[in-house]
Design an enzyme around this catalytic site. Structure first.
Site, PDB file in Angstrom:
ATOM      1  N   HIS A 143     -14.223  -0.106  49.940  1.00  0.00           N
ATOM      2  CA  HIS A 143     -13.910   1.064  50.757  1.00  0.00           C
ATOM      3  C   HIS A 143     -14.929   2.184  50.607  1.00  0.00           C
ATOM      4  CE1 HIS A 143      -9.723  -0.117  51.997  1.00  0.00           C
ATOM      5  NE2 HIS A 143      -9.913  -0.955  50.996  1.00  0.00           N
TER       6      HIS A 143
ATOM      7  N   ASP B  61     -20.113   8.994  52.025  1.00  0.00           N
ATOM      8  CA  ASP B  61     -18.746   8.504  52.179  1.00  0.00           C
ATOM      9  C   ASP B  61     -18.768   7.121  52.802  1.00  0.00           C
ATOM     10  OD1 ASP B  61     -16.062   8.936  51.713  1.00  0.00           O
ATOM     11  OD2 ASP B  61     -15.962  10.761  52.914  1.00  0.00           O
TER      12      ASP B  61
END
Length: 476
Positions: free
Chosen positions: A157, A369
């Site tokens: 993730h 991110d």
């Protein structure tokens, strides 16, 4: 057809009175429900005794949940230590914040072994196993060592760095070899996929074939591991509905009333050094310093829920944000206007949805991110007739597909101030055009579609037992 078995560090066990789960957890639960699946992981509880391989089992809404407790010291080394003080900053390109302790690395391996030994008795021969995130990279290798032959997929993730960054980790080749125990490794973006390909090439001397697979030795066997980008989505329609309803809640109405005629800029993240929160505040300060017409006409609300208080860098970040917010309010605020509203605690998901809908600008500027679902939720929350503008860091995974956002480099405070000015001045027709383009993509790539696509690709791969070839022993 076997079950889907989801494995994660923490398990989203439903508990009465807790907030509604986010879109990602909802998508995973829908997949599990359709297959009568199992969700396995840590219970959230620690004990002084050695980690138990006995699981706690409950069944809810057609899904089985199984959890184990961890020994206090093992959890400290595994989670706060290697996972969050070593891998987290490393994978986010923050080598200056990375700490390494061999004992923590050993605890990381040991806990993954404990997970494997507790999980294996729960598996059926036809099950498909889907392991999630950086805390559990070695889990497939541990399961294979115990004899598991099922299809096993892994999804990361967070970002995956190139070898020039990953090589800062001692014994990083072990982590790369762990990934070869999977049938499918999924990453958020093409950029992350390129980072992993580079690591296999430079770190292990392995090349990716034309179909996106890599062959290498894992546990005494040669295996083929498929690599693919599978960007995560959200429950787009569900969040849009939530935001429409939340616009009329007392909390949102109080916020709107308190704003008067001022425009709202909103940001909402976990308090983390990867999110670029100090840089964001400096960008707001640059807006106020360079574009005085916005003085007393705009308010910036930043929600930053505290996390990982046991890590010194997170405590330092909290102090820095406290100082910056106070300085900006002292420099630019008036007796009846506070330019920065800073909330250092979590807010309910429906409350945030209402705040997103009320905001003229969504400011999402991480330094790095994997994807960033806040950016997607902000867009989904907008009123189609009068949508706000998303300002997005070029370093967020979401920037790869959200072409209606205004992209910024969060390290350039002056450029961020200029982009904020542009967003606040943007005419309605352009706002609608940008929002429509992004919303169309969000409706196409939902959280459920992401899960279905990943599992379809995994289940279409040959079973590991059909692909295994014993590696010849090395000759001296």
């Amino acid at each position: 057809m076997g079950r889907v078995v989801v494995v994660s560090n923490r398990v989203a066990v439903p508990r009465r009175g807790e907030p509604t789960a986010g879109g990602l957890a909802v998508a995973l639960k829908d997949v599990l429900k359709s297959s009568g699946g199992l969700w396995f992981g840590w219970s959230g509880e620690t004990r002084k005794e050695p980690t138990s391989r006995e699981t706690r089992r409950i069944r809810s809404a057609g899904i089985d949940y199984a959890t184990i407790d961890l020994n206090e010291q093992d959890h400290k080394g595994f989670y706060a230590g290697f996972s969050n003080a070593t891998l987290w900053p490393l994978f986010h390109f923050r080598l200056g914040l990375m700490e390494y302790d061999r004992k923590h690395a050993e605890a990381y391996r040991r806990v993954n072994r404990d997970f494997a030994e507790a999980l294996l008795p729960l598996l059926g021969p036809q099950d498909t196993i889907w392991i999630h995130d950086y805390q559990l990279i070695p889990l497939a290798a541990e399961l294979r060592a115990l004899g598991a032959k099922q299809r096993i997929g892994f999804f990361l993730h967070i970002p995956f760095p190139p070898f020039a960054v990953l090589s800062a980790l001692p014994d990083c080749d072990k982590l790369l070899k762990d990934l070869l125990a999977y049938d499918l490794v999924g990453l958020q973006t093409r950029r992350d996929l390129a980072g992993l390909v580079n690591c296999f090439s430079e770190g292990l001397g392995l090349e990716v074939d034309a179909e996106g697979g890599v062959r290498g030795e894992s546990g005494g066997h040669m295996r083929r591991t498929q690599l693919a980008a599978h960007p995560i989505g959200i429950d787009t329609r569900g969040f849009a509905t939530l935001a429409r309803k939340a616009a009329f809640t007392p909390e949102t109405q109080r916020l709107v009333k308190s704003m008067g005629d001022r425009a709202l800029i909103v940001g909402a993240e976990r308090l983390d050094y990867t999110k670029g929160l100090p840089h964001r505040m400096r960008g707001v300060a640059a807006l106020l310093a360079n574009f005085p017409e916005h003085l007393n006409n705009v308010t910036y609300l930043q929600v930053a829920a505290r996390s990982r208080n046991e890590v010194a860098s997170y405590r330092d970040l909290k102090r820095e944000l406290d100082s910056l917010a106070g300085r900006i309010n002292g420099d630019y605020g008036t007796f009846d206007w506070t330019p920065v509203r800073y909330v250092a605690r979590a807010m309910a998901r429906d409350t945030l949805a209402g705040f997103y809908r009320a905001a003229r600008v969504g400011l999402v500027t991480p330094l790095r991110d994997g994807m960033n679902l806040v950016a997607k939720e902000y867009v989904a929350a907008q009123d189609p007739e009068d949508p706000g503008v998303l300002i997005l860091s070029q370093f967020a995974g979401a920037a790869e597909t959200m072409d209606g956002a205004l992209l910024v480099n969060p390290l350039d405070a002056q450029a961020m101030g200029e982009t904020l000015d542009r967003a606040l001045r943007m005419p309605l027709a352009e706002r609608r055009d940008r929002w429509t383009r992004m919303m169309s993509g969000l409706e196409e790539q939902t959280a459920m579609r992401w899960a279905e696509n990943f599992l379809t690709e995994l289940e279409e791969l040959p079973l590991s037992g059909e692909e295994l070839i014993w590696a010849e022993p090395a000759r001296n």
